[in-house]
Design a protein around this motif. Structure first.
Motif, short mmCIF file in Angstrom:
data_model
loop_
_atom_site.label_atom_id
_atom_site.label_comp_id
_atom_site.label_asym_id
_atom_site.label_seq_id
_atom_site.Cartn_x
_atom_site.Cartn_y
_atom_site.Cartn_z
N VAL A 1 37.73 -31.36 -55.48
CA VAL A 1 36.99 -31.46 -56.74
C VAL A 1 36.28 -32.81 -56.85
CG1 VAL A 1 37.24 -31.54 -59.26
CG2 VAL A 1 38.48 -29.82 -57.93
N GLY B 1 38.01 -34.23 -61.96
CA GLY B 1 39.22 -34.33 -61.15
C GLY B 1 40.41 -34.80 -61.95
N TYR C 1 41.58 -31.89 -64.01
CA TYR C 1 42.24 -30.92 -63.13
C TYR C 1 43.63 -31.41 -62.71
CZ TYR C 1 42.98 -27.96 -59.02
OH TYR C 1 43.51 -27.09 -58.09
N ALA D 1 35.21 -28.33 -63.34
CA ALA D 1 35.43 -28.61 -61.92
C ALA D 1 34.35 -27.99 -61.04
CB ALA D 1 36.80 -28.10 -61.50
N ALA E 1 32.26 -30.08 -58.09
CA ALA E 1 32.68 -29.93 -56.70
C ALA E 1 31.53 -29.44 -55.83
CB ALA E 1 33.85 -28.96 -56.62
N SER F 1 33.68 -24.93 -54.63
CA SER F 1 33.66 -24.07 -55.81
C SER F 1 33.99 -22.63 -55.44
CB SER F 1 32.29 -24.13 -56.49
OG SER F 1 32.00 -25.44 -56.93
#
Length: 730
Positions: free
Chosen positions: A165, A177, A180, A245, A249, A254
């Motif tokens: 990410v 990130g 996440y 995200a 990314a 992804s």
């Protein structure tokens, strides 16, 4: 910390009724994936472009190995155990449900790795190392033999995918990130808490314990496990990390996040729901069904209103996860006849992995030429890419559930499961079916929008066309696979899905019924045409408005809530660190000893006998005051025979009141003198050195002086209060 928590868990799992066959195959597959990680790093250090080549070779080798195991594996499981890891041991098994998820994940991983070889330009070695590590974590997750092993590799997947990410390392990627990672940690803690409760109830962490979970403790264990896995799956209201995200990314990452990583959450939820007893399964099924309905509708609505193409596909993944979860809910509601719901969910897992992963990679191919992600800037951006356009149409049709696509077959099973649950009298299923079709119509609308904007509308500027050989191979391979699934859904259902459904405990007539499903019957096609027509009508209406949708959204979001909570946690940790630095253990011990000494001295002074005597003195003083303040002695009272007149009484009231006050003060002073004498005598007896004449150090009072001062202060306060009472009464 983790080792101490696992001490609460049993050291050996509960063995199910059908014991697996011991063997090393699961461990060999996992070790091969883990060994590939340092090999990819060495290849990248030797020659940078070799990291992608070795990563692709590793993915293809693992895919071939898993395919052979799928074909040759029988009904019995092959189990391996690594004792002593984290004080609990790790258990692995080759079972049909895990093998199916592993096959799907590794197949898409190989395609995404091939695409990433021409897409990722910076820090290539790092990307492919963490991509291979994430693949190894996925395989360990799906080959886990119990919930504890599942948890360990769930954490590995979270950490490895975090590196994907934040790969671009810009502000957007780092913020996404962090969100996440925070959610991954919270989800992992929730799963760990659920494992502790599960271990205390069943004595193990096996997938199929001898005792099904019931009661409040069982419900708590399932709730904690489902909550942790729901974070990774992206269920509402825990979905908000996906749209953050995916745009941050790289596009190959992804594709993996949407097509593979979120399926770990679905697999964990499916395993967890199998722990419930029959009476609680129905209640849980209702709850999961409405969460799934909210996820379908909210994800579809937000996707329809989105402008960023990668964020649109992220919201679409949220909606499709809602469809999959709907199948899991129907499997719970139908109990032993729930094979059709589970089959629909697993079939849609397979279809969604490939059509969503393909859509992300095709969008990445367009991005390499347009370098934009906003749909308003991508009009006609794919018109010079015929193979990309054809594959995109096939994948979008699967997402929309157009008859003849793989998505149509899995959604047909999901709809049939809803209908069967409604037939057995489950309340609210009629409304759930309406919401299911509404979400399917939203999917049709935003899928049509993507196809129209990228490949049909007139381009605003000329862009380079033509596909590279790798892009041609990917589009032909993935497009051909999706067409094969859509045209022969019964074959894929029988060879891939039904063995996994059987491995989850379903069998008998429920499985036989699935073998006779008519995907292209009139009723099934008619059920798919209504959402298709409604979605196209909605697309036409929004096209005339240029997709300007005024959707009132709340000013707050779950992302802000999680950010606030995590910042509060960070502040609490910093405060705890400062307090830890300030509170020297020796200093605390010294002051604690002084406090204990003081408490002991006070306990010696104020013994119960003296407290009783003080209480008696206080009662006597209270009686004196009561006599002094008796209303019969009041200054102005009704005239009685022999009493002085009001004027005479008024003339003599000061002397009488001062006499009464002096009498009360003398009584109180006597009590104070007696109390002080007793206290000082007790102090001197407790510590004879206090009777000697000695000067206290500057700035410090002796205990005797402290008692005397305290008694004097109390006396002054009491006198002041008495004067205030008298004057206010006057």
């Amino acid at each position: 910390m983790l080792v101490s928590l696992t001490d609460c868990l049993p050291t050996a799992p509960v063995i199910p009724a059908a014991s697996p066959t011991p063997g090393m195959l699961p461990l060999v597959v996992l070790l091969a994936a883990l060994v590939a990680v340092p090999l990819v790093a060495l290849a990248g250090a030797w020659r940078g472009h070799r990291a992608a080549d070795l990563g692709l070779v590793a993915a293809l080798t693992l895919l071939g190995t898993l395919a052979v195991l799928w074909v040759t594996a029988g009904e019995s499981q092959v189990a391996s155990r690594v004792p002593g890891v984290l004080g609990q041991g790790l258990d692995f098994a080759l079972h049909r449900p895990g093998l199916m998820f592993a096959l799907v994940s590794t197949g898409l991983w190989a395609a995404a790795t091939a695409f990433a070889a021409g897409y990722v330009s910076r820090a290539r070695t790092r990307y492919f190392v963490f991509s291979t590590l994430c693949l190894a974590g996925n395989l360990g997750f799906y080959l886990a033999g119990d919930f504890f092993t599942l948890f360990v590799f769930f954490e590995l997947v979270s950490l490895a995918s975090y590196a994907l990410v934040v790969h671009e390392q810009d502000e957007e990627a780092l913020a996404a990130g962090r969100l996440y990672l925070y959610l991954g940690i919270l989800g992992g803690l929730s799963i760990l808490g659920g494992l502790l409760v599960l271990g205390s109830i069943t004595g193990g962490t096996a997938f199929a314990p001898e005792v099904k979970l019931a009661g409040r403790a069982g419900g708590l264990a399932v709730a904690l496990l489902v909550l942790g896995f729901a974070v990774k799956a992206g269920l509402v209201p825990l979905h908000f990390w996906l749209p953050r995200a995916h745009p941050a990314a790289p596009t190959p990452a992804s594709a993996l996040l949407s097509g593979v990583v979120i399926k770990t959450g679905i697999y964990g939820i499916a395993r967890t729901l199998g722990l419930l007893a029959a009476d609680q399964a129905a209640v849980a099924g209702q709850l999961v069904l409405w969460v799934a309905a909210a996820t379908m509708l909210l994800g579809g609505t937000l996707a329809l209103c989105e402008v960023n193409v990668k964020r649109l596909l992220a919201y679409s993944s949220v909606s499709q996860i809602g469809f999959i979860t709907c199948g899991l809910a129907c499997a719970l509601l139908l109990a032993d006849d729930g094979a059709i719901g589970m089959a629909g969910a697993l079939f849609h897992v397979f279809n969604h992995a490939f059509f969503k992963g393909t859509l992300f990679m095709l969008v990445g191919m367009v991005y390499l030429r347009a370098h934009r992600l906003e749909l308003t800037s991508l009009r006609g951006a794919g018109r010079g890419l015929p193979l990309v356009g054809a594959a995109f149409l096939v994948a979008a049709a699967g997402m929309a559930g157009v008859p003849g696509s793989g998505g149509y077959a899995s959604k047909t099973l999901l709809h049939e499961a809803l209908v069967e649950a409604a037939h057995i009298g489950v309340p609210g299923l009629g409304l759930a079916e309406v919401l299911f079709k509404a979400a399917a119509a939203l999917t049709v609308a935003y899928a049509a929008r993507l196809c129209y904007v990228l490949f049909i509308s007139r381009p605003e500027e000329r862009r380079p066309g033509g596909e590279r050989p790798v892009e041609q191979g990917l589009t032909l391979g993935l497009g051909g696979l999706m067409l094969a699934v859509g045209l022969r859904p019964g074959l894929w259902l029988e060879r891939l899905v039904l063995p996994a459904v059987t491995g989850l405990g379903y069998g008998g007539k429920a499985i036989e019924h699935l073998g006779h499903v008519e995907f292209f019957g009139l009723a099934a096609i008619k059920g798919a045409l209504w959402p298709l027509a409604l979605g196209l009508a909605l697309f036409g209406y929004l096209l005339r408005r240029d997709f300007r949708v005024a959707l009132p959204l709340p000013g707050w979001s779950m992302a802000r809530v999680v950010t606030a909570v995590t910042r509060g946690g960070e502040a609490a940790c910093r405060l705890a660190e400062r307090l830890d630095a300030m509170l020297d253990p020796s200093w605390v011990a010294r002051w604690g000893g002084a406090l204990c000494h003081l408490v002991g001295r006070l306990d010696t002074i104020f013994d119960p006998a003296r407290a009783l005597r003080y209480g008696e003195d206080a009662c006597r003083i209270a009686r004196e005051f009561d006599a002094a303040m008796d209303p019969e002695r009041a200054l102005f009272r009704p005239e009685v025979e022999g009493a002085p007149s009001g004027v005479d009484a008024a003339a003599g009231w000061p002397a009488r009141w001062f006499d009464r006050l002096a009498h009360a003060l003398r009584a109180f002073g006597g009590w104070v003198k007696s109390a002080v004498s007793d206290a000082l005598g007790q102090v001197v007896r407790a510590d004879p050195t206090l009777g000697e004449k000695s000067e206290a150090p500057p700035g410090r009072m002796s205990l005797m002086n402290l008692n005397v001062a305290g008694m004097m202060i109390v006396s002054v306060v009491v006198v002041a209060l008495l004067l205030l009472v008298v004057l206010s009464g006057r």
